[in-house]
Design an enzyme around this catalytic site. Sequence first.
Site, short mmCIF file in Angstrom:
data_model
loop_
_atom_site.label_atom_id
_atom_site.label_comp_id
_atom_site.label_asym_id
_atom_site.label_seq_id
_atom_site.Cartn_x
_atom_site.Cartn_y
_atom_site.Cartn_z
N GLU A 450 0.78 -1.23 0.00
CA GLU A 450 0.00 0.00 0.00
C GLU A 450 0.82 1.29 0.00
O GLU A 450 0.67 2.15 0.87
CB GLU A 450 -0.97 0.01 1.19
N GLU A 555 -6.24 -8.28 0.03
CA GLU A 555 -7.02 -8.02 1.24
C GLU A 555 -8.47 -7.73 0.84
O GLU A 555 -8.73 -7.06 -0.16
CB GLU A 555 -6.48 -6.82 2.02
#
Length: 812
Positions: A450, A555
Amino acid sequence: MAQPPPSAHTVYTPLPLTTDDSQPNALYNAPPSPHGSSFHVPTQDQDGLPYTDDMGIPMGAAQPRFLGRALYDDGGAPSMRSSIASSHNPYSHDRSSAYTTDSTYNLNAAPAPISRGFTESSYRDEPGFFVGEQPVRRRDEKGSAYGSTTKSRRRPIIIGVGILVLLLAVVGVALALTVFKSKIGSSGSSPSSGSSGSAPGSTASGTPAGKIAIVTGTDGSKVIADDGSTFTYSNPYGGTWYWDENDPFNNGARAQSWTPALNETFRYGVDKIRGVNIGGWLVTEPFIVPALYQNVQATTTTVTVIDEWTLIQAGGSAALEEHYKTFITEQDFMQIAAAGLNYVRIPIGFWAIEVLDGENFLPKTSWTYLLKAIQWARKYGLRINLDLHALPGSQNGWNHSGRLGSFNVLYGPMGLVNAQRSLDYIRIIAEFISQPEYRDVVTMFGVTNEPQGNQIGIDNLSSYYLQAYNNVRLASGIGEGKGPFISFHDGFLGLGKWDGFLPNADRASMDLHPYLCFSTQSTAPISTYGTRPCDSWGGQFNSTMKNFGFVVAGEFSNAVTDCGLYVNGVGQGVRYEGTYTSDGPWPKLGNCASDWLDYPNWDAATKKAYMTFALASMDALQNFFFWTWKVGNSTAGKVEAPHWSYQLGLENGWMPRDPRSAAGQCGNTSPFVGTLSSWQTGGAGAGNFDPAVTNALAWPPAAISTPGGSFPINILPTLTPTGAVVTLPPPTFTSVSGQPAATASLNVGNGWANPGDTAGMMKPIAGCKYLDPWIGPVQPPAPLCDNARRQLPFGKASTTDAAPAATITAPP
């Protein structure tokens, strides 16, 4: 309520297996502990500086986790996950100690389990190799295990019958336990050891001939864990575990009958990744392990404990290591395989490798537990996606990067230095996991979790990704079976931005984190969300599979609102209740506790609706990792973020017992039906880049973005590759009794797959001024690097390394 007394460690609710034969892999909760909690947040840090601004955000901090600016903004598409992290130290503009990465590792891991078992490549729902009957032993195997079977010419009936009965009994026990020493699972690229160290006439574990050694088993068999405890292997899907302390690198274990064993080829794009994250373990997050944070907070009034940095700052090192020991155990890996899952994604922080002076992280300790995870995954046939979740300086400013506040990788005055350090750590990890002893277990590598792509810029992020790719492939080599799939997060830029990125890249994949819960909030019941994943995500993933290559949802969760204790961070509030401290205002829609979190009182219809949502998500995403396997109790003795725990969903009936049941949930309109190009799976053409592409993305980039513009790298601090290389230590093996295993001739690897990779690690240059790695969004003084500024580097290897400082290299 009064705060419970401080505890030396966090006690997690045990989740043992039931012995109910009708539900062989059911789980249950131990009774909760009726503790209350309170939380004191001081207004100043230890230097008397304010912790937060008037919005409750740390001064100079980036927006916390899951904010809109890090999400998709494409006309209503669901938002992608952003996260949260922590920092309240005053900026340090220079340090007087020398930066060095020289270190000595003397870490000993606990016993490493081994996975080896029966192989069966066909797709079967029934229990694989053992279908309705026990397997037939080969004659040479019987002879090895039970000694000579030479017949006497005088066969008295009574003696013969006695011997026959005895043999049948022994064979029956052996087959029931499936605990014979069999040289299966030795094919494939990983070594089967071949040098067990056993004496002639002994089994692999040193048991004298004629005795039975427990080394493998199927559903209902007894397992001896690496800590000496025992439990029942409960896997109704044909899985096979294998552990022989003298053959620790055998890869024959199989998670389920339909999943290739570790010594067989996993066909990406054909075999589905059905995985789960082991979040909150080696990189902690307050919402996953709230009691850990609450207990450490109860010991101090001078530090606000909101991330791993402040956890260590508050004296939580012992509590953190106890958390490593207890939060995830070997039984969790067995349960994951028993849940029909075949992959785990394991986040780690850069502090698993080294920590420099001034960095408040527990150095190297988490690496010893990652080695345990590799052992356990091998034992139960699970593959690992290893995710570098936290980089020096932070790549996103959120708590799961280690420190909440600013982000400083490829951004700001220390953006280049932090990226150079990160690339070194990527290289070190890649060299370890590319070794033949580990490459069939750790088969994917997420090089950076991320990153803030919108602020970094896609060109600079692409250049960094190409260099990370080169580092991994230098360690592993080009071609199928020579190293991990390399996973690139989309940087919140959207999958479409990456179409055509690195054509012909050898085993490269995109990583997307789709969530519905961090944008617009709604009071609509969960029953209305049944088709949302199909409508929103299926098309994105199919398009990427066609236009880029392999894509995985690294995720996702069952949450459709941001309700849950610390989900947005400690003290950050929630959007649903109108208390979120940033990116607002947010209207109050209701009460999280009664509307969304009271899972013990969910009725059958509600659980069915969550099940439908989970199945739709799995079908739309196709290859996925749920976030996360387990959420720990708060000090109130209960899980307070139930939508994020796969294990809790299994226990309570809103997650599927068999994730294959998701197939077709979206009406069979979205699944990808093509095949990946050969270069995408390491075949012909893999790694043959167009020079024009690589030249355009050459590392380092010409400039680094900073607030208010960008700066040429020639005026920013940089490092040079003159340092001694750090290598990661392999595991050590001991028997269950605690005595050294008979593995004197066993090759455990030296941490470095490619001896031809000889470049030094990045070190400071004399004449450069180095700012604090977490300096934040400040304008850099210019120039930072010139011969007039002869100043010592910003840090050195942690004093726990007992290594000399690096010699300062003369400027070029």
